[in-house]
Design an enzyme around this catalytic site. Structure first.
Site, mmCIF file in Angstrom:
data_model
loop_
_atom_site.group_PDB
_atom_site.id
_atom_site.type_symbol
_atom_site.label_atom_id
_atom_site.label_comp_id
_atom_site.label_asym_id
_atom_site.label_seq_id
_atom_site.Cartn_x
_atom_site.Cartn_y
_atom_site.Cartn_z
ATOM 1 N N HIS A 17 0.834 -1.205 0.000
ATOM 2 C CA HIS A 17 0.000 0.000 0.000
ATOM 3 C C HIS A 17 0.869 1.255 0.000
ATOM 4 O O HIS A 17 0.599 2.219 -0.730
ATOM 5 C CB HIS A 17 -0.885 0.033 1.255
ATOM 6 C CG HIS A 17 -1.972 -0.993 1.303
ATOM 7 N ND1 HIS A 17 -2.190 -1.789 2.403
ATOM 8 C CD2 HIS A 17 -2.902 -1.349 0.395
ATOM 9 C CE1 HIS A 17 -3.229 -2.593 2.175
ATOM 10 N NE2 HIS A 17 -3.668 -2.353 0.953
ATOM 11 N N LYS A 41 -16.091 -7.763 2.991
ATOM 12 C CA LYS A 41 -15.049 -8.353 3.855
ATOM 13 C C LYS A 41 -15.393 -8.103 5.316
ATOM 14 O O LYS A 41 -15.980 -7.077 5.656
ATOM 15 C CB LYS A 41 -13.685 -7.692 3.587
ATOM 16 C CG LYS A 41 -13.071 -7.965 2.234
ATOM 17 C CD LYS A 41 -11.749 -7.207 2.150
ATOM 18 C CE LYS A 41 -11.089 -7.319 0.792
ATOM 19 N NZ LYS A 41 -9.964 -6.366 0.653
ATOM 20 N N ARG A 90 -1.394 -5.575 -8.881
ATOM 21 C CA ARG A 90 -0.309 -6.560 -8.785
ATOM 22 C C ARG A 90 -0.380 -7.567 -9.915
ATOM 23 O O ARG A 90 0.591 -8.219 -10.245
ATOM 24 C CB ARG A 90 -0.402 -7.305 -7.439
ATOM 25 C CG ARG A 90 -0.017 -6.483 -6.238
ATOM 26 C CD ARG A 90 -0.517 -7.102 -4.954
ATOM 27 N NE ARG A 90 -1.976 -7.156 -4.964
ATOM 28 C CZ ARG A 90 -2.736 -7.358 -3.886
ATOM 29 N NH1 ARG A 90 -2.169 -7.532 -2.713
ATOM 30 N NH2 ARG A 90 -4.040 -7.381 -3.989
ATOM 31 N N SER A 127 -2.980 -7.827 2.327
ATOM 32 C CA SER A 127 -3.422 -7.784 3.732
ATOM 33 C C SER A 127 -3.971 -9.131 4.176
ATOM 34 O O SER A 127 -3.722 -9.586 5.300
ATOM 35 C CB SER A 127 -4.503 -6.716 3.915
ATOM 36 O OG SER A 127 -3.998 -5.449 3.611
HETATM 37 O O1 PNS Z 1 -8.743 -2.677 -0.026
HETATM 38 P P1 PNS Z 1 -10.071 -3.048 -0.617
HETATM 39 O O2 PNS Z 1 -10.898 -3.831 0.386
HETATM 40 O O3 PNS Z 1 -9.970 -3.769 -1.929
HETATM 41 O O4 PNS Z 1 -10.810 -1.661 -0.913
HETATM 42 C C1 PNS Z 1 -12.146 -1.654 -1.337
HETATM 43 C C2 PNS Z 1 -12.796 -0.335 -0.898
HETATM 44 C C3 PNS Z 1 -12.760 -0.219 0.623
HETATM 45 C C4 PNS Z 1 -12.052 0.825 -1.512
HETATM 46 C C5 PNS Z 1 -14.281 -0.358 -1.387
HETATM 47 O O5 PNS Z 1 -14.958 -1.414 -0.776
HETATM 48 C C6 PNS Z 1 -14.990 0.971 -1.113
HETATM 49 O O6 PNS Z 1 -14.858 1.892 -1.887
HETATM 50 N N1 PNS Z 1 -15.758 1.064 0.024
HETATM 51 C C7 PNS Z 1 -16.460 2.270 0.401
HETATM 52 C C8 PNS Z 1 -17.977 2.162 0.084
HETATM 53 C C9 PNS Z 1 -18.213 2.322 -1.416
HETATM 54 O O7 PNS Z 1 -17.984 3.359 -1.995
HETATM 55 N N2 PNS Z 1 -18.702 1.247 -2.023
HETATM 56 C C10 PNS Z 1 -18.956 1.206 -3.470
HETATM 57 C C11 PNS Z 1 -17.679 0.821 -4.221
HETATM 58 S S1 PNS Z 1 -17.877 0.842 -5.968
#
Ligand code: PNS
Length: 167
Positions: A17, A41, A90, A127
């Site tokens: 990150h 998650k 990645r 992670s």
């Molecule tokens: O590290 P991750 O879990 O791949 O990140 C995903 C994350 C947290 C960026 C995504 O789940 C997110 O944007 N969550 C906030 C709520 C939201 O906007 N949801 C719609 C995503 S299109």
């Protein structure tokens, strides 16, 4: 001034990150690391812990700050004046995971997503794998910023028995 958001669940933040954050900062004047909830998650660390660990990790990086994302990422980007979301890739699995989110975010508020290729030397770091290695007693100190391994081990130790409350 150009602003980018580097979003993620950061459960926990890793050296991978940080590599992406540094690359984003090389392209934008300011980078906001947005610590968000991923509803698909179940997080090991609380949002507050994830923000605190990310803040410690970027403390030495000028022009980088960390904020919790209270709701939709696309709205957060609009609120902080971000021109783009920056995400690291990645490999192909990341493309499959990231493209639908990038398209949805653009649909919601018009925010663009810029993808950067992370350092291949860090491509094994995720992670989820950090937590799995730690859960099985392996060392993860060389995969995460200082202080993170300890926090992960603490949280794993404090996990309720299977079938208990989850976060
Ligand atoms: O590290 P991750 O879990 O791949 O990140 C995903 C994350 C947290 C960026 C995504 O789940 C997110 O944007 N969550 C906030 C709520 C939201 O906007 N949801 C719609 C995503 S299109």
């Amino acid at each position: 001034m150009t602003v980018a958001v580097c979003p993620g669940s950061f459960d926990p933040i890793t050296l991978g990150h940080l590599d992406v954050v540094r690359r984003a900062r090389a392209m934008f004047d300011e980078v906001v690391v947005g610590v968000a909830r991923n509803s698909s998650k179940s997080a090991l660390l609380t949002l507050e812990q994830r923000v605190e660990l990310a803040r410690a990790a970027v403390a030495g990086l000028p022009g980088v700050r960390v904020e919790p994302v209270p709701g939709l990422l696309s709205e957060f980007c609009r609120d902080v004046g971000a021109a783009a979301v920056v995400k690291g890739l990645r490999g192909g699995a990341d493309v499959d995971h990231e493209v639908p989110m990038a398209l949805m975010n653009r649909h919601l508020t018009g925010v663009e997503t810029v993808f950067v290729l992370g350092d291949p030397a860090l491509a094994h770091i995720a992670s989820s794998l950090v937590k799995d290695v730690a859960r099985h007693g392996g060392a993860v100190g060389d995969l995460v910023p200082a202080g993170v391994e300890h926090a992960v081990r603490d949280a794993l130790g404090a996990l309720p028995a299977q079938g208990g409350m989850t976060r």
